[in-house]
Design an enzyme around this catalytic site. Structure first.
Site, PDB file in Angstrom:
ATOM      1  N   CYS A 193     -35.860  11.289  27.147  1.00  0.00           N
ATOM      2  CA  CYS A 193     -36.163  11.096  28.564  1.00  0.00           C
ATOM      3  C   CYS A 193     -35.458  12.213  29.335  1.00  0.00           C
ATOM      4  O   CYS A 193     -35.060  13.217  28.750  1.00  0.00           O
ATOM      5  CB  CYS A 193     -35.781   9.700  29.044  1.00  0.00           C
ATOM      6  SG  CYS A 193     -34.011   9.350  29.164  1.00  0.00           S
ATOM      7  N   ASP A 212     -39.174   5.610  35.137  1.00  0.00           N
ATOM      8  CA  ASP A 212     -37.723   5.768  35.209  1.00  0.00           C
ATOM      9  C   ASP A 212     -37.171   4.739  36.190  1.00  0.00           C
ATOM     10  O   ASP A 212     -37.486   4.771  37.377  1.00  0.00           O
ATOM     11  CB  ASP A 212     -37.379   7.179  35.679  1.00  0.00           C
ATOM     12  CG  ASP A 212     -35.891   7.483  35.602  1.00  0.00           C
ATOM     13  OD1 ASP A 212     -35.093   6.554  35.352  1.00  0.00           O
ATOM     14  OD2 ASP A 212     -35.533   8.652  35.805  1.00  0.00           O
ATOM     15  N   ARG A 243     -33.855   5.339  29.840  1.00  0.00           N
ATOM     16  CA  ARG A 243     -34.980   5.029  28.959  1.00  0.00           C
ATOM     17  C   ARG A 243     -34.738   5.373  27.497  1.00  0.00           C
ATOM     18  O   ARG A 243     -34.944   4.526  26.615  1.00  0.00           O
ATOM     19  CB  ARG A 243     -36.246   5.738  29.450  1.00  0.00           C
ATOM     20  CG  ARG A 243     -36.724   5.202  30.788  1.00  0.00           C
ATOM     21  CD  ARG A 243     -37.840   6.034  31.363  1.00  0.00           C
ATOM     22  NE  ARG A 243     -37.309   7.302  31.875  1.00  0.00           N
ATOM     23  CZ  ARG A 243     -38.058   8.259  32.417  1.00  0.00           C
ATOM     24  NH1 ARG A 243     -39.368   8.115  32.486  1.00  0.00           N
ATOM     25  NH2 ARG A 243     -37.492   9.355  32.880  1.00  0.00           N
TER      26      ARG A 243
END
Length: 158
Positions: A7, A124, A13
């Protein structure tokens, strides 16, 4: 198989993906066949543990984050990992551009393993609410279930 989650900052994440898949492969009895790691495309949080809100959401569901520290993608990762999972389209594009031509096929969109979600990107949650962290975790669990199914199939045909 060596699997890498990617990420932006390796803060929400991708470390969540690492924690979820690590537990799922252990429960499935596949832990000895898989190496799992995570990293970010940017060095915003290098050396830091995952975001406390991501950890709290994951820990409530039984996932562990012990020992995780943010790191950035290294060129050696394209050789070390068999499957490099981009959490969103921006990560996918960046990874495909950075990958050596012979390794570009190792880069996949994470939610390709969860087609039933109807999504291509794991959003996100960093600037979001507790509900955003729960949605992110739901999507990551769905993708990880797909990866575990793929790993089981590979083991059965090996």
């Amino acid at each position: 198989m060596n699997i890498l989650f990617v990420c932006t900052g390796n803060f929400c994440r991708s470390p969540t993906g690492e924690a979820v898949l690590r537990r799922m492969v252990e429960v499935a009895g596949l832990g000895d066949t898989v190496t799992i790691d995570s990293c970010g495309t940017h060095a915003y949080h290098t050396g830091q543990p995952p975001d406390s809100r991501a950890r709290e959401a994951g820990e409530r569901r039984g996932y562990g984050f012990a020992g995780q520290r943010a790191r950035t993608l290294a060129s050696a990762d394209f050789d070390r990992f068999d499957l490099i999972l981009a959490m969103d389209g921006g990560h996918f594009d960046r990874l495909r551009q950075a990958a050596p031509a012979a390794r570009a096929g190792r880069v996949r969109r994470f939610l390709d393993f969860a087609p039933g979600t109807g999504r291509r990107d794991v959003p996100d949650p960093y600037y979001g609410s507790a509900e955003d962290y729960e949605l992110t975790l739901d999507l990551i669990e769905a993708g990880c279930r797909g990866i575990v199914a793929m790993l089981r199939e590979r083991k059965a045909t090996a």
